[in-house]
Write an enzyme that holds these catalytic residues in place. Structure first.
Site, PDB file in Angstrom:
ATOM      1  N   SER B  50      44.903  34.179  43.869  1.00  0.00           N
ATOM      2  CA  SER B  50      45.716  33.518  42.835  1.00  0.00           C
ATOM      3  C   SER B  50      45.744  32.004  42.959  1.00  0.00           C
ATOM      4  O   SER B  50      46.304  31.324  42.101  1.00  0.00           O
ATOM      5  CB  SER B  50      47.143  34.055  42.871  1.00  0.00           C
ATOM      6  OG  SER B  50      47.140  35.448  42.746  1.00  0.00           O
ATOM      7  N   HIS B  54      52.208  28.533  47.804  1.00  0.00           N
ATOM      8  CA  HIS B  54      53.566  29.037  47.645  1.00  0.00           C
ATOM      9  C   HIS B  54      54.583  28.112  48.287  1.00  0.00           C
ATOM     10  O   HIS B  54      54.288  27.434  49.273  1.00  0.00           O
ATOM     11  CB  HIS B  54      53.677  30.417  48.298  1.00  0.00           C
ATOM     12  CG  HIS B  54      52.864  31.467  47.596  1.00  0.00           C
ATOM     13  ND1 HIS B  54      53.307  32.124  46.485  1.00  0.00           N
ATOM     14  CD2 HIS B  54      51.622  31.944  47.850  1.00  0.00           C
ATOM     15  CE1 HIS B  54      52.372  32.973  46.079  1.00  0.00           C
ATOM     16  NE2 HIS B  54      51.338  32.880  46.893  1.00  0.00           N
ATOM     17  N   LYS B 256      54.290  40.682  44.945  1.00  0.00           N
ATOM     18  CA  LYS B 256      54.930  39.638  44.147  1.00  0.00           C
ATOM     19  C   LYS B 256      54.734  39.909  42.663  1.00  0.00           C
ATOM     20  O   LYS B 256      55.304  39.237  41.825  1.00  0.00           O
ATOM     21  CB  LYS B 256      54.345  38.272  44.500  1.00  0.00           C
ATOM     22  CG  LYS B 256      54.644  37.827  45.915  1.00  0.00           C
ATOM     23  CD  LYS B 256      54.224  36.373  46.104  1.00  0.00           C
ATOM     24  CE  LYS B 256      54.376  35.927  47.536  1.00  0.00           C
ATOM     25  NZ  LYS B 256      53.224  36.340  48.378  1.00  0.00           N
ATOM     26  N   ARG B 317      42.459  41.553  49.298  1.00  0.00           N
ATOM     27  CA  ARG B 317      43.337  40.944  50.286  1.00  0.00           C
ATOM     28  C   ARG B 317      43.091  41.623  51.627  1.00  0.00           C
ATOM     29  O   ARG B 317      42.842  42.834  51.679  1.00  0.00           O
ATOM     30  CB  ARG B 317      44.795  41.153  49.911  1.00  0.00           C
ATOM     31  CG  ARG B 317      45.176  40.751  48.494  1.00  0.00           C
ATOM     32  CD  ARG B 317      46.550  41.292  48.211  1.00  0.00           C
ATOM     33  NE  ARG B 317      47.073  41.010  46.886  1.00  0.00           N
ATOM     34  CZ  ARG B 317      46.876  41.766  45.812  1.00  0.00           C
ATOM     35  NH1 ARG B 317      46.096  42.841  45.893  1.00  0.00           N
ATOM     36  NH2 ARG B 317      47.431  41.466  44.667  1.00  0.00           N
ATOM     37  N   CYS B 408      30.128  23.498  28.798  1.00  0.00           N
ATOM     38  CA  CYS B 408      31.528  23.897  28.647  1.00  0.00           C
ATOM     39  C   CYS B 408      32.436  23.028  29.514  1.00  0.00           C
ATOM     40  O   CYS B 408      33.526  22.662  29.112  1.00  0.00           O
ATOM     41  CB  CYS B 408      31.705  25.362  29.032  1.00  0.00           C
ATOM     42  SG  CYS B 408      30.669  26.485  28.104  1.00  0.00           S
ATOM     43  N   CYS B 443      31.220  29.862  28.318  1.00  0.00           N
ATOM     44  CA  CYS B 443      29.957  30.592  28.122  1.00  0.00           C
ATOM     45  C   CYS B 443      29.501  31.249  29.422  1.00  0.00           C
ATOM     46  O   CYS B 443      28.505  31.957  29.442  1.00  0.00           O
ATOM     47  CB  CYS B 443      28.884  29.711  27.510  1.00  0.00           C
ATOM     48  SG  CYS B 443      27.825  28.854  28.676  1.00  0.00           S
ATOM     49  N   CYS B 448      23.897  27.170  31.130  1.00  0.00           N
ATOM     50  CA  CYS B 448      23.515  26.366  32.294  1.00  0.00           C
ATOM     51  C   CYS B 448      22.935  27.203  33.437  1.00  0.00           C
ATOM     52  O   CYS B 448      22.275  26.644  34.312  1.00  0.00           O
ATOM     53  CB  CYS B 448      24.693  25.522  32.781  1.00  0.00           C
ATOM     54  SG  CYS B 448      26.019  26.458  33.537  1.00  0.00           S
TER      55      CYS B 448
END
Lengths: 421, 488
Positions: B50, B54, B256, B317, B408, B443, B448
């Protein structure tokens, strides 16, 4: 090179080149085409198959052949400059174009009018959320096409193609000719969106099975693709449990739709149309911002490059006339709305002079239809009506509205299908 | 087995944990080596998580997790500038949608204060919606933690690694640990696929495989279980329809929960779910997983623009059986663990690195801080973030800044070449992507990818057909074969 232009065209594909020629024909004196790739011609340069140009050039050409014709038209014209290997970073509200190029560095160019002809890009695996691992060997069909046709490498040796639009079908044949075994073409819809001739010439001639109402439910392989799990889908396009089967392959090619490339348009804050994903334009291809025009696949995805050129010539003409201050006079503005059966219609607005103006509407239906009547109405007035023996979502419908008819338009225009009772 | 090197310390694993430790050790007059089994660093848990730094209110008071989280967060505030880390200190919200959940938030607030987290505050529904107007109108309040942020985890790991190398540490990639040599209950070396490294100290930062590395030394005190988390990432153009910062649901006991977060580069993601699995190599995104995170995220954000999804991915994880970090000395002398680094492992990494360096100094008392340690890593040029004047100057100095390869994300050829040729440089297409973001846009490398492949081939002096996407057999392209009947 100069810093000020009558018309700056963003994108040197068929739309940009056709727009440039038309702007020149209509008297623009300083025209610039900016292309990000190493040569002009856009996506046509990798479309080495034939079938292009029957309407526009009245003969059958390959993609590079069509591109060459467009380039010939603008060649040796001192009024038209081109810049390749050049990326536009920004277009500002006052029509300044900021671009960058390895040789000339950062450029700041000013335009009286701008034509957006950036084309479109391919929808990716992520957009349709294909589950599974993320190995090498998953390509969009266009990326694979560039590699095989322009760079000279093979994307894989055993492929499954998802999507039976024309690009998917053409790539099935191309990969077969290059020595790749195409195991299957899968189509989530119950019908193919490709041209019938392509199904015959690209699949049947090569014994490639087409699975309608099927999709990939898992991609296997931690390094390179090792296979896919395929399942049948129901009418809501949801995979049906129990119908899964595996196909061994090292490559997955995706031909799952095209999206107009409008990042620069968004920066300009143009009014956009959600269904086409392109800017809203009037019949002159002027966007919601005066002096900014748009044409080709950046407005809506076409199936024929011939229509792209036609649309771009309109944009080129009116951009040139606007730049020369030759478009004076009051215009009547009306909206074009879509009714029953019609999914999209370009232009979405009309800006009509008192005496009317000859124009064409480009439409797509939402689902396959047979024997329907296409009706264009303005209030209670029927402007044009045309019988359509067949209509497919994949085939754009073009409808002529002569000036004497558009003169009759009093309020918003509505296009809809009427089914025979 | 040939002897590859002799070292004071060998770090096993080139994720955020291993690289943070290596950088910390590079402050001392030690010969430190990091070995990584993959062709690149940051290819495990570090590349798919993520990305959140924290604040530190989740972990129980007094736990290792709590202490390391809060200290790690503080350290990132210092390291940010030194290592040119891409961090956005957005703050985080834990959103409640009922009275019971509000009660949980008050517990979290209390726990956070005891953990030493500053600035925590319970916001009213109006205050929450003022910060995040697209959230569900059923919100009853939120815990606001201003010290939370979002970072770019693999770039952080690479910065740690490059800083360590700049200070004399050495890194071997494609270097798998095959055994740990123990004599008289003490570590004496590490057998790798590239040869033996003689050493008296091994730091086990092997992520998902930390239990297997421990086992090689005869330490079977813990096991690591992969817990899958899937994500959906969205195009930047819809970020304004989603969230500005980090939004968690009120947590339950195991996770969480599925969060909604806008990354440091402006893409919003939803995820992760938490699925305990068996296979440490199972990185497949699943239909059920995606359905689950979409359903959960909709509770926070009722309108999710699914049509603007650009990619889905999953990370594993490294969950320990105890649930806490496993940091410190093994019963086998000379082996130290930094294991079980599940959330908030990314945040904790620099703090855990400090802790391990302290243990190393205990074991090697003669070791001192190195003179001339360079804490600052030279800043990278990110073309699209420069002013127009600086962009013009950049192209003038190096014309490859004038060629945009990734449309992009506006990534230039000069940045890609630099990413290949810098220390710990990219060797694969995904390696270029992780360092430059070429291929991370809408894209997804359609335009690329082939060009990056060709640049890699050119810069590495290898044929295009040998360029890899990521792991060993992940070739991008093949030679064309002459068709039947055609002359070869």
């Amino acid at each position: 090179m100069s810093e000020s232009y009558d018309v700056i065209i963003i994108g040197g594909g068929p739309a940009g080149l056709s727009a440039a020629y038309s702007a020149w024909e209509n008297g623009a004196k300083k025209i610039l085409v900016i292309e990000r790739d190493r040569e002009l011609g856009g996506i046509l340069q990798q479309c080495i198959h034939n079938g292009f140009g029957l309407h526009h050039f009245k003969e059958e050409l390959t993609g590079p052949g069509y591109a060459h014709r467009c380039m010939e038209l603008i060649k040796d014209k001192p009024e038209i400059e081109t810049l390749i290997d050049t990326m536009v970073l920004e277009i500002t509200q006052d029509k300044t174009v900021v671009a960058v190029n390895p040789k000339k560095g950062l450029l700041e160019l000013h335009a009286k009018t701008i034509i957006l002809t950036m084309g479109c890009r391919e929808r990716t695996r992520g957009a349709i959320r294909i589950p599974g691992e993320r190995p090498a060997g998953v390509f969009t069909a266009g990326a694979a096409q560039r590699m095989v046709n322009m760079e000279g490498y093979l994307p894989g040796k055993k492929a499954v193609i998802l999507g039976s639009g024309d690009i998917g079908l053409i790539m099935a044949r191309r990969m077969s000719l290059e020595g790749c075994k195409v195991e299957a073409v899968l189509e989530i819809c119950s019908f193919s969106n490709g041209l019938t001739r392509n199904i015959v010439q690209c699949l049947e001639d090569y014994d490639i099975p087409l699975y309608l109402s099927h999709t990939i439910v898992k991609i296997h392989g931690s390094e390179r693709v090792t296979g896919v799990t395929v399942a049948k889908v129901d009418e809501r396009m949801q995979p049906l449990p129990g119908t899964e089967f595996d196909i061994e392959c090292d490559t997955v090619l995706l031909s799952v739709g095209l999206i107009p490339e409008n990042e620069l348009s968004r920066g300009l804050d143009l009014k956009m149309e959600p269904l086409t994903s392109g800017p809203v334009v009037d019949q002159r291809r002027e966007t919601s911002k005066p002096g900014i025009f748009a044409a080709g696949n950046v407005v809506h995805v076409h199936d024929l490059v011939d229509f792209v050129s036609e649309e771009a010539e309109i944009a080129g003409k009116f951009a040139a006339l606007t730049a020369q201050g030759m478009l004076e006079g009051e215009l009547k503005h009306v909206e074009v709305t879509t009714g029953d059966g019609i999914r999209t219609c370009v232009p979405q607005r009309l800006s009509l002079p008192e005496e009317g103006e000859t124009l064409r509407l480009f439409m797509r239906v939402g689902a396959p239809e047979q024997k329907v009547r296409l009706e264009v109405t303005s209030g209670d007035t029927l402007i044009v009506s045309k019988l359509l023996p067949f209509a497919k979502p994949s085939e754009m419908i073009a409808l002529n509205l002569p000036a004497e008819k558009t003169k009759l338009i009093s309020g918003d225009l509505k296009v809809a299908l009427k089914r025979e009772a | 087995m040939n002897c590859l090197r002799e070292a004071d310390v060998v770090v096993v694993g080139g994720g955020i944990m291993g690289t943070a430790v290596l950088r910390e050790l590079s402050k001392y007059d030690l010969k430190s080596i990091l070995v990584e089994k993959e062709p690149d660093l940051a290819m495990g848990t570090t590349k798919a998580n993520s990305a959140i730094l924290h604040a530190g209110f989740d972990a129980p008071n007094g736990s290792m997790k709590a202490r390391m989280n809060v200290r790690g967060n503080t350290l990132y505030h210092i390291l940010e500038d030194q290592l040119d880390l891409d961090i956005k200190w957005t703050g985080s919200l834990v959103v409640a949608t009922s009275e019971e959940e509000l009660a949980t938030l008050r517990e979290l607030l209390e726990r956070g204060r005891k953990n030493g987290v500053g600035g925590l505050q319970i916001l009213s529904a109006e205050e929450v919606l003022a910060k995040e107007p697209n959230l569900t109108k059923t919100v009853t309040g939120a815990l606001w933690a201003p010290s939370a942020g979002v970072c770019w985890p693999f770039a952080a790991a690479l910065s740690f690694a490059r800083s360590a190398v700049q200070n004399g540490a050495e890194i071997f990639t494609d270097c798998r640990v095959e055994g740990i040599v123990v004599a008289d209950g003490k570590v004496t070396g590490v057998k790798t696929s590239k040869g033996l490294i003689k050493t008296g100290l091994v730091i086990n930062a092997a992520g998902l495989y930390a239990d297997e590395v421990a086992k090689m030394a005869g330490d079977e005190s813990f096991s690591i279980h992969p817990r899958k988390g899937e994500y959906i990432l969205f195009d930047k153009t819809v970020a304004d329809k989603m969230v500005n910062g980090i939004v968690f649901p009120t947590p339950n006991k195991t996770t969480k929960g599925v969060l909604v977060c806008t990354t440091t580069h402006g893409n919003t993601f939803i995820g992760p779910n938490a699925e305990d699995i068996e296979d440490k190599d199972d990185r497949a995104v699943t239909i059920t997983g995606m359905d689950r995170i979409i359903a959960s995220a909709k509770k926070l954000l009722p309108e999710i623009p699914l049509g603007a999804a650009i990619t889905e991915f999953c990370g594993l994880r490294a969950a320990s059986d105890s649930g806490d970090f496993i940091i410190g000395k093994s019963r086998v002398a000379g082996l130290l663990h930094a294991a079980g680094m599940q959330s908030p492992g990314l945040t904790a990494a620099p703090a855990v690195a400090e802790e391990l360096a302290r243990l190393v100094r205990e074991l090697l008392p003669m070791v001192h801080l190195k003179k001339g340690f360079q804490s600052i890593l030279p800043k990278k040029t990110v073309f699209h973030r420069l002013s127009r004047v600086k962009q013009a100057a950049a192209v003038q100095k190096n014309k490859l800044y004038g060629r945009v390869i990734c449309r992009c994300e506006t990534i230039t050829e000069a940045e890609i070449v630099a990413a290949i040729n810098e220390s710990c440089g990219a060797r694969t297409v995904d390696g270029v992507k992780r360092r430059t973001r070429a291929g991370m846009g809408r894209c997804q490398g359609g335009f690329c990818g082939p060009r990056v492949t060709q640049i890699l081939a050119r810069e590495l002096g290898i044929p295009v057909t040998e360029v890899l996407k990521e792991r060993a057999d992940s070739h991008m392209f093949y030679e064309k074969e002459p068709a039947a009947g055609e002359e070869a």
